[in-house]
Design an enzyme around this catalytic site. Sequence first.
Site, short mmCIF file in Angstrom:
data_model
loop_
_atom_site.label_atom_id
_atom_site.label_comp_id
_atom_site.label_asym_id
_atom_site.label_seq_id
_atom_site.Cartn_x
_atom_site.Cartn_y
_atom_site.Cartn_z
N HIS A 97 -35.35 -33.95 -2.29
CA HIS A 97 -34.75 -32.72 -1.76
C HIS A 97 -34.46 -32.90 -0.28
O HIS A 97 -35.30 -33.41 0.47
CB HIS A 97 -35.68 -31.52 -1.96
CG HIS A 97 -35.07 -30.24 -1.45
ND1 HIS A 97 -34.04 -29.61 -2.10
CD2 HIS A 97 -35.33 -29.49 -0.34
CE1 HIS A 97 -33.69 -28.53 -1.42
NE2 HIS A 97 -34.45 -28.44 -0.36
N SER A 98 -33.28 -32.47 0.14
CA SER A 98 -32.85 -32.52 1.53
C SER A 98 -32.93 -33.96 2.04
O SER A 98 -32.35 -34.85 1.44
CB SER A 98 -33.71 -31.56 2.37
OG SER A 98 -33.16 -31.33 3.64
N MET A 99 -33.65 -34.22 3.12
CA MET A 99 -33.79 -35.59 3.61
C MET A 99 -34.26 -36.51 2.50
O MET A 99 -33.85 -37.68 2.40
CB MET A 99 -34.77 -35.65 4.78
CG MET A 99 -35.00 -37.05 5.33
SD MET A 99 -36.45 -37.21 6.40
CE MET A 99 -37.76 -37.33 5.17
N SER A 124 -31.07 -33.16 -4.46
CA SER A 124 -31.18 -31.71 -4.31
C SER A 124 -31.01 -31.31 -2.85
O SER A 124 -31.63 -31.90 -1.96
CB SER A 124 -32.55 -31.25 -4.83
OG SER A 124 -32.81 -29.90 -4.50
#
Length: 252
Positions: A97-99, A124
């Site tokens: 998720h994200s990074m 994500s």
Amino acid sequence: MTWASIATDNGAWVRRFHPAPEATTRLVCFPHAGGSASYYFPVSRTLSPEIDVLAIQYPGRQDRRAEPCVPDLRTLADLVVQRLAPWLDRPLALFGHSMGATLAFEVAVRLERSGTVPLSLFASGRRAPSRHRTETVHLLDDDGLIANVKRLSGTATQILDDDEVLRMVLPSIRSDYKAAETYRYQPVPRLHCPVVVLTGDQDPQVTLDEAEAWANHTTGTFELTRFSGGHFFLNNHAHRVTKELRDHLTDR
């Protein structure tokens, strides 16, 4: 302590909250900036025993807070791949998720280069690696950095309001932001694994076009699912997200 030395500690990197020795597949989870492996404890609990869930614990947080953070995603990917070597005895998928999605992509690149094609890459809350934005949040002062984190609701505000806890977590948050913001995609062959993108329809960090651009990074199938909500939409859609993971990984 150096990055090279922390790479030798097996147990510190990979957390297996609910061992599932009979599972035929594994899911490796990568936390967001400032996040930790424990973020995926509920995912592990829900998917076990059908799927053996591993969560990566980055240096510089929780029980690893005395270790130096790694503010470079490619270096971090190299270190993670080393630690995943003992876990390649069964097919695995990657979720970030994200990074963590960008990091999962770089790990997938390295795994495929060495002959291991992941079952799937779940990306994500993150734009495609090739879609660059100029961001300098990691250069803000502490107040500015905290305001940004609160705006995205990535860390419980109760934690950010606790000065003692804040002093412990802020260095890892800043380091992760630096890693994410200084990352520059270097063209590599497309992945062969399927790519599944999850995104929030009100996420200020990812436009629909940026999310759809993940399709350019694989020769495999591509799917995109939009959820209502912002950057941390998955907090409000935990059941639906875990169901999607289960459906993809058990329908084989």
